[in-house]
Design a protein around this motif. Structure first.
Motif, short mmCIF file in Angstrom:
data_model
loop_
_atom_site.label_atom_id
_atom_site.label_comp_id
_atom_site.label_asym_id
_atom_site.label_seq_id
_atom_site.Cartn_x
_atom_site.Cartn_y
_atom_site.Cartn_z
N THR A 110 37.64 42.67 32.09
CA THR A 110 39.04 42.43 31.77
C THR A 110 39.85 42.55 33.05
O THR A 110 39.39 43.11 34.05
CB THR A 110 39.53 43.43 30.72
N LYS A 111 41.10 42.05 33.01
CA LYS A 111 41.90 42.01 34.23
C LYS A 111 42.15 43.41 34.79
O LYS A 111 42.19 43.60 36.01
CB LYS A 111 43.23 41.30 33.95
N ASP A 112 42.29 44.39 33.91
CA ASP A 112 42.57 45.74 34.38
C ASP A 112 41.38 46.39 35.07
O ASP A 112 41.51 47.46 35.66
CB ASP A 112 43.07 46.62 33.24
N ARG A 113 40.20 45.74 35.02
CA ARG A 113 39.02 46.29 35.67
C ARG A 113 38.53 45.41 36.83
O ARG A 113 37.38 45.50 37.26
CB ARG A 113 37.90 46.50 34.65
N LEU A 114 39.44 44.59 37.34
CA LEU A 114 39.07 43.73 38.48
C LEU A 114 38.62 44.54 39.69
O LEU A 114 37.67 44.14 40.39
CB LEU A 114 40.26 42.84 38.86
N ALA A 115 39.25 45.66 39.94
CA ALA A 115 38.86 46.48 41.09
C ALA A 115 37.43 46.99 40.92
O ALA A 115 36.64 47.01 41.88
CB ALA A 115 39.83 47.64 41.27
N ASP A 116 37.07 47.40 39.69
CA ASP A 116 35.71 47.86 39.42
C ASP A 116 34.72 46.71 39.61
O ASP A 116 33.61 46.91 40.13
CB ASP A 116 35.60 48.40 38.00
N PRO B 27 44.08 31.77 28.56
CA PRO B 27 43.57 32.21 29.87
C PRO B 27 44.30 33.45 30.36
O PRO B 27 45.34 33.85 29.83
CB PRO B 27 43.86 31.00 30.77
N VAL B 28 43.74 34.06 31.40
CA VAL B 28 44.37 35.21 32.06
C VAL B 28 45.33 34.69 33.12
O VAL B 28 44.98 33.84 33.93
CB VAL B 28 43.31 36.11 32.70
N ASP B 29 46.53 35.22 33.12
CA ASP B 29 47.53 34.79 34.10
C ASP B 29 47.30 35.44 35.46
O ASP B 29 46.83 36.58 35.55
CB ASP B 29 48.94 35.16 33.61
N ASP B 30 47.65 34.69 36.51
CA ASP B 30 47.76 35.24 37.87
C ASP B 30 46.47 35.87 38.37
O ASP B 30 46.48 36.96 38.96
CB ASP B 30 48.90 36.26 37.95
N LEU B 31 45.36 35.18 38.16
CA LEU B 31 44.10 35.68 38.70
C LEU B 31 44.02 35.40 40.20
O LEU B 31 44.54 34.39 40.68
CB LEU B 31 42.92 35.01 38.00
N PRO B 32 43.35 36.26 40.95
CA PRO B 32 43.17 36.00 42.38
C PRO B 32 42.35 34.73 42.60
O PRO B 32 41.53 34.33 41.75
CB PRO B 32 42.39 37.23 42.86
N VAL B 33 42.53 34.11 43.74
CA VAL B 33 41.75 32.93 44.11
C VAL B 33 40.27 33.29 44.14
O VAL B 33 39.88 34.34 44.66
CB VAL B 33 42.20 32.40 45.48
N GLY B 34 39.44 32.41 43.56
CA GLY B 34 38.01 32.62 43.56
C GLY B 34 37.48 33.36 42.36
O GLY B 34 36.25 33.47 42.19
N VAL B 35 38.36 33.87 41.50
CA VAL B 35 37.95 34.55 40.28
C VAL B 35 37.99 33.56 39.13
O VAL B 35 38.95 32.81 38.96
CB VAL B 35 38.86 35.77 39.99
#
Length: 235
Positions: free
Chosen positions: A100-106, A127-135
């Motif tokens: 999930t977006k809140d676990r992107l750092a993990d 979709p998930v908003d504002d994902l980093p490039v490449g995700v």
């Protein structure tokens, strides 16, 4: 050698493809989603094809699953096993991560420069908003993949270093210990965030043909009524 997904889904598809297999509630949002075996298998196949064809995963891959107990998480897990890859729960290095977006750092910590796909877990597939490039956005990417899959013929380890045979044996032992049969409908709000928890609370009911009513953010006032309306036999 059968994959975990083949061993679980093939008998279920033969016995009852249309009956409810996982019914998911979120009492915080009022969400209710019911999946038949056929629908669950189709989602798992689409996920496996996404992993194999777009994210480069296969039987030598370790796939970190950083997701709550949710119907889409079940499809992700079965998709990973369709392609013979290994599910990694908790901390550990991986080649691919689904989160999930809140676990992107993990997820980034697990895979380094590897692939990451993010799930919104939205019931309507937003979709998930504002994902980093490449995700990769899972909801957008998975829908273009086929809902049939050729299972991996030589799967690797299945779950945190455990073999396919060990995972299936542990699931059957857990089902026996819980007294679960194909006639049962299990109510649960337990997490799936360790190998043992996943085995007990998801794989055990599925491996014997039981169905699961999984509840997130359970409202204690709703449980007795839910047991009646969902014809729960355990939990």
């Amino acid at each position: 050698m059968a994959t975990v997904s083949s061993a679980i889904l093939d008998p279920l598809m033969a016995a009852d493809p249309a009956g409810p297999r996982i019914t998911y509630y979120d009492d915080a949002t009022g969400e209710r989603i019911e999946l038949s075996t056929a629908t669950l298998a189709n989602w798992a196949a689409k996920t496996g094809n996404l992993l194999r064809d777009e994210l480069g995963a296969g039987p030598s891959s370790r796939v970190a699953v950083l997701l709550p107990a949710h119907w889409q998480s079940a499809a992700v897990l079965l998709g990973i096993w369709w392609i013979g890859a290994e599910v990694v729960l908790g901390a550990g290095e991986a080649d691919v991560a689904l989160c999930t977006k809140d676990r992107l750092a993990d997820a980034d910590a697990a895979v380094g420069v590897g692939e990451v796909a993010v799930l919104s877990l939205d019931p309507f597939g937003k979709p998930v908003d504002d994902l980093p490039v490449g995700v990769t956005d899972y909801a957008t990417a998975v829908r273009v993949h086929g809902d049939q899959i050729v299972p991996e013929a030589s799967p690797g380890p299945a779950l945190d270093g455990r073999s396919v045979a060990d995972v299936l044996a542990a699931a059957r032992m857990s089902a026996d210990a819980q007294g679960l049969t194909a006639q049962d409908r299990l109510l649960s709000s337990a997490s799936w965030d360790t190998a043992d928890a996943l085995t007990e609370h998801l794989l055990a009911p599925l491996v014997v043909g039981a169905s699961l009513v999984q509840v997130a953010n359970p409202d204690p006032a709703a449980l007795d009524r839910r047991r009646q309306t969902e014809k729960v036999t355990k939990g």
